[in-house]
Each structure stands twice: as structure tokens, then as C-alpha cells.
Design an enzyme around this catalytic site. Structure first.
Site, PDB file in Angstrom:
ATOM      1  N   GLU A 270       0.981  -1.501   0.297  1.00 40.37           N
ATOM      2  CA  GLU A 270       0.431   0.283  -0.020  1.00 40.37           C
ATOM      3  C   GLU A 270       0.466   0.854   0.120  1.00 40.37           C
ATOM      4  O   GLU A 270       1.706   1.916   0.565  1.00 40.37           O
ATOM      5  CB  GLU A 270      -0.819  -0.088   1.228  1.00 40.37           C
ATOM      6  CG  GLU A 270      -1.635   1.376   1.367  1.00 40.37           C
ATOM      7  CD  GLU A 270      -2.697   1.577   2.691  1.00 40.37           C
ATOM      8  OE1 GLU A 270      -3.549   2.061   2.641  1.00 40.37           O
ATOM      9  OE2 GLU A 270      -1.836   0.530   3.842  1.00 40.37           O
ATOM     10  N   LYS A 324      -9.654   2.564  -2.693  1.00 39.29           N
ATOM     11  CA  LYS A 324     -10.314   1.708  -1.003  1.00 39.29           C
ATOM     12  C   LYS A 324     -11.262   2.388  -0.820  1.00 39.29           C
ATOM     13  O   LYS A 324     -10.891   3.442  -0.808  1.00 39.29           O
ATOM     14  CB  LYS A 324      -8.828   1.951  -0.381  1.00 39.29           C
ATOM     15  CG  LYS A 324      -9.383   1.433   1.361  1.00 39.29           C
ATOM     16  CD  LYS A 324      -8.002   1.836   2.074  1.00 39.29           C
ATOM     17  CE  LYS A 324      -7.903   1.927   3.542  1.00 39.29           C
ATOM     18  NZ  LYS A 324      -6.952   1.953   4.394  1.00 39.29           N
ATOM     19  N   CYS A 373      -5.023  -3.046   3.318  1.00 39.81           N
ATOM     20  CA  CYS A 373      -4.713  -2.050   5.052  1.00 39.81           C
ATOM     21  C   CYS A 373      -5.776  -2.866   5.584  1.00 39.81           C
ATOM     22  O   CYS A 373      -6.472  -3.529   5.995  1.00 39.81           O
ATOM     23  CB  CYS A 373      -3.739  -1.219   4.381  1.00 39.81           C
ATOM     24  SG  CYS A 373      -2.634  -0.864   6.403  1.00 39.81           S
TER      25      CYS A 373
END
Length: 516
Positions: A270, A324, A373
């Protein structure tokens, strides 16, 4: 002569303090179950102690004990937040978040006296605990699902239940076992109360699948590393990019020299680089590898930033991407900005733009599920990916912010649970470690250390079957919630207006005058 009122004798605080100490010990034992430790069984002991602390407690005292339990747990479990922010910002974020999360456990415990008079009281109480986990994963500000009981079970037999009902079922099994054991201990000669062994027996009967159904893929992870500087990482974007480009070049050289197997797919962590999409340097790096690469990047689009994973082709460059969806509150998006400066150093930073599309990318001839994440803590992200046909999961992450504490191990545990939950191999790519390759049965094939440059190359199985958890996990969680609320309603009707107490035994008998 007027009567003289005699003041009641003050109640001793000693019993309350003993109960609070027991609840705090239970919270500490729950934390001990989580990685990097392998003491999964301490979670069962934690809930047995919590049940014992709550025995005979009325609503307000049960709420207090629930808060103490939750606060002790989260103070230990989220210590990495203080490692991250404490040096420059003080302990306020760590303390405030721990206290807010403890309010949820307080609420669950406050309701337990309502269900204490029902038959099989430990079952309803365990459902209440799972209900608060579900609630705090959604509210406020999209919730904070970190620290669910299930995430501490990756080294134990209860993990197998994830394939049937996901994290809610695993959490329920652990909590009901602990509560049930404590209730059984109150009347050990009653063989009918030996049912707490059933969740463990059920878990041992489940065999998570690990074999390949649709072939295999060789995947490489690039861990470029980052300086261990906490908030100072904000000024190290160029360093992260250089590190990952250098380690990628080293990997390309190792592939050409046949020192490692040639991968079908390479994964970057990420936010390993910033990009606007047109990036000749990345084009050359991926072309040198000669295989598609999933690049974790902060992408600038129309004046906003997105936390994204871009499928980079060695011939055509940047292609489709996943953005995300579940942004970290008070970091990637700032609610209550006028107040946020008290608890976050990011109060003046612009919000990232959240994605709206599910995490699936077709790359290297494989449909890959992506969760970035923090998203691995949410049930829905990778569940949606599996339902849409993902054969493999990747979880790019940047844990360099949090130093050498336990955060990265806690997150890896979530990835391991997701592997079992959906029957998919999971590739975790972390900026500074721990990166790992996880089998569909939750076992770790290979992993890296922390704060070191490294690469991983491993062959993983591709699977297409959907597990019961993928198909019905959301429904099961809803049924758990309805059952918990229904039990509260039944308990409230049983004896309206009376001060319910939690009994050591599993459900008290009705007395004359109780409403049926």
C-alpha cells in the site's frame, strides 16, 4: 421528640474493586490470546473470568465491569497507537479510542442481567457480546472493527469455524465456551451443563480446504522497507518509492539469473509510491520484471487523492485499479473536523476519496480479490470479492507508521482468518513487514521480518468454491443480532421493573410472581 434518622452504613468498596480487578484481568487475558503470541486459549479463560466477575451484578454494575474489561483489553491491544502518535502527539488518541471502544463492551455487559434469567443464559450473553462487536464495526464514523475475539484465534481450533460463519461465529464460539465453562463450574456435578465443550468439538469437525481447484500461481511480494520514524513517514514518500523501485530491480535481476522462480504476478505494498497514472519510471520497472504488477499507490485524480491498487502491465502500463472503500476515520477521512485536532494530527489534511467498486481485478489470467490494509478487518470487503469470483486475495498494507509493536501481527491474523473464511490463499504485502503468503487453511507459507528490505516468492493455490461463510455469513450475523435483541426483550418481559442480576449458573429458575 422527633425521630432521628440513622444514616445507612456505607457499603464497602472492596467487593466492587475485586470485581473490577477480575474484569481487568479478563481483559488482559483476552489480549494475550492475540498474535504474536499463540495463547489462543486465554480468550476462553478471559470470558470465564468475566462471567464470574459479573455474577449477581445489576445493570449499572455490569456496565461498569464491562467498561473495565473493555478498557483493559483495548489499552493493551491498541498500544501501537501510542507508539505511533505518542512521541509527537501524546497519549490522547490511544486513551480516547480505548475508552470509546470500551463503551461498547459496557453496553453489552449492561444488557446481560436481562438475559441472565433465561434458560441457557451464557448463550444469550455471548450473542450480546458478538452484537457489540458488530455494532462497533459500523458506528460511529463507519466503525472500528479491530480487536474482535475471532482475530485472536488463528493459532487455535476455533479458527476452523470461520469457513462456516466467518468472524461472528468464531467470536461466538469462544465467548460462549468461556461463559458456559464458568456457569458449569458453579454446578460441576450437573452433567447437563457440560455443553460448553460442543463449540470446540464442532470446530474440530471442520476441515478447511487448502488444495488447488483452478491451478496455481507463483506470486512475488516486494517489501521495500521504510524508516522507523512514525509520523515522520509523511516526509518520506520519495524514500518509499526509491526503495521499492530498487528492490523491484533486484527482483528482476534475480529472476533473470534464475535465482528465484519466475512469478506470474508481483505485488507492491500500500502507498509504496505516488502517481498520477502516467509514470514512465514505473513503466520501465514493470517492463523489466516482464510480468503484471499490482502497485499500491496514492493516486492524484481531479485534485483529490485515492488510496489505490493499480494493475500495471509490462507492455501497456497502468490499467484497471481498485480504490480503497473503507477509509480509516481520523486519518484517511476526518469526521468532526472542528474537534478532530484533539485526537489526530491529520485534522488539517484533506480527506481521501473513497472507492465505490468492489475489490476485484483481473490480472495475470486470474481474478484477484483486493483489500487494502485496514479493510481486512471488515467482513464485507473480501466477502464481496470472493462472491464475485476472486480465486486469490491480496492485501497490500503500510504498517511502517506503527513501529515495531504488535499492529502488523494483529493485521496478519485478520488476513489468516479471511483465508479460512473464504477458502482463498492470501498474499500480504507490507511496506516494512510483516509480509506473508497464507494458505487457504490459514497457515503461513512464508513471511518476512520487520523493517527490512525483502522479497517473497511462493506458489499459491487458486480456488473457486465458495464457503458457507461467503454465502451466508452476513445472514448469520444478522440472525445473531436478532437473537440477542430478542433475548433482551424476553428477559425484560420476564420480570419487568425488577433489578435483574447475572447468576453464576446458566439461567435462574422462575420464582412466584415472575411473568412467563
Amino acid at each position: 421528640m422527633s425521630d432521628v434518622a440513622i444514616a445507612p452504613r456505607p457499603t464497602s468498596l472492596a467487593p466492587v474493586l475485586r470485581r473490577c480487578a477480575t474484569a481487568a484481568l479478563a481483559g488482559a487475558l483476552l489480549h494475550a490470546a492475540f498474535p504474536p503470541r499463540t495463547l489462543w486459549w486465554t480468550a476462553v479463560l478471559a470470558f470465564a473470568l468475566l462471567w464470574w466477575a459479573l455474577r449477581g451484578a445489576r445493570v449499572r454494575r455490569a456496565a461498569l465491569l464491562g467498561f473495565v474489561f473493555g478498557f483493559a483489553f483495548f489499552l493493551l491491544h491498541l498500544l501501537w497507537i501510542d507508539d505511533f502518535l505518542g512521541r509527537d502527539f501524546g497519549p490522547a488518541p490511544w486513551l480516547v479510542l480505548s475508552a470509546v471502544m470500551a463503551l461498547f463492551t459496557a453496553g453489552a455487559c449492561a444488557l446481560m442481567p436481562l438475559v441472565a434469567r433465561l434458560p441457557a443464559a451464557p448463550v444469550w450473553a455471548a450473542l450480546l457480546f458478538v452484537l457489540q462487536e458488530s455494532a462497533r464495526g459500523r458506528v460511529p464514523f463507519n466503525g472500528f472493527p479491530w480487536g474482535r475475539v475471532a482475530f485472536g484465534q488463528v493459532e487455535g481450533p476455533y479458527l476452523r469455524l470461520a469457513a462456516i460463519g466467518g468472524a461472528p461465529l468464531v467470536s461466538f464460539a469462544v465467548v460462549v465456551t468461556g461463559f458456559g465453562v464458568a456457569a458449569w463450574a458453579a454446578r460441576p456435578r450437573d452433567a447437563r451443563r457440560a455443553w460448553p465443550v460442543l463449540p470446540l468439538v464442532a470446530a474440530l469437525a471442520v476441515a478447511p480446504a487448502a488444495d488447488a481447484q483452478d491451478g496455481v500461481r507463483t506470486v512475488a511480494v516486494v517489501q521495500g522497507n521504510a524508516p522507523d520514524v512514525g509520523l515522520g513517514l509523511l516526509d518520506q514518500r520519495d524514500t518509499l518509492r526509491r526503495n521499492h523501485l530498487r528492490v523491484t530491480a533486484d527482483l528482476a535481476n534475480a529472476i533473470r539469473a534464475a535465482e528465484v522462480p519466475a512469478p506470474d504476478l508481483v505485488v507492491w505494498p500500500e502507498s509504496a509510491t505516488g502517481t498520477s497514472g502516467h509514470d514512465p519510471v514505473l513503466d520501465r520497472a514493470v517492463a523489466d520484471l516482464g510480468v503484471p504488477t499490482l502497485v499500491g499507490a496514492l493516486r492524484h485524480v481531479d485534485g483529490q487523492q485515492e488510496n489505490t491498487v493499480i494493475a500495471w502491465d509490462p507492455r501497456t502500463g497502468a490499467g484497471r485499479s481498485y480504490v480503497k472503500q473503507e477509509l480509516v476515520p481520523f486519518a484517511e477521512h476526518i469526521p468532526l473536523r472542528w474537534l478532530a485536532g484533539l485526537v489526530t494530527p491529520f485534522a488539517d489534511t484533506p480527506d481521501l476519496r473513497a472507492g465505490t467498486e468492489p475489490g476485484v481485478l483481473d490480472v495475470a489470467g486470474t481474478r484477484v480479490g483486493v483489500g487494502i490494509c485496514y479493510e481486512v478487518a471488515y467482513d464485507g470487503v473480501l466477502r464481496d470479492s470472493a462472491a464475485l469470483g476472486a480465486r486469490l486475495f491480496v492485501v497490500p498494507t503500510n504498517n511502517a507508521w506503527y513501529g515495531r509493536g504488535e499492529m502488523t501481527y494483529q493485521q496478519l491474523a485478520m488476513a489468516r482468518l479471511r483465508a479460512v473464511e473464504h477458502g482463498r490463499a492470501v498474499v500480504v504485502a507490507a511496506i516494512s513487514g510483516v509480509s506473508a503468503v497464507v494458505r487457504p487453511d490459514g497457515g503461513v507459507v512464508r513471511s518476512t521480518g520487520m523493517f527490512t528490505e525483502d522479497t517473497l516468492v511462493a506458489t499459491v493455490p487458486l480456488r473457486s468454491d465458495t464457503t458457507p461463510a461467503t454465502r451466508w455469513g452476513a445472514l448469520l450475523e444478522a440472525l445473531f443480532a436478532l437473537a440477542a435483541l430478542g433475548a433482551c426483550a424476553a428477559g425484560a418481559r420476564l420480570r419487568p421493573g425488577a433489578g435483574a442480576r447475572l447468576r453464576p449458573g446458566a439461567g435462574a429458575r422462575l420464582r412466584p410472581g415472575d411473568r412467563r
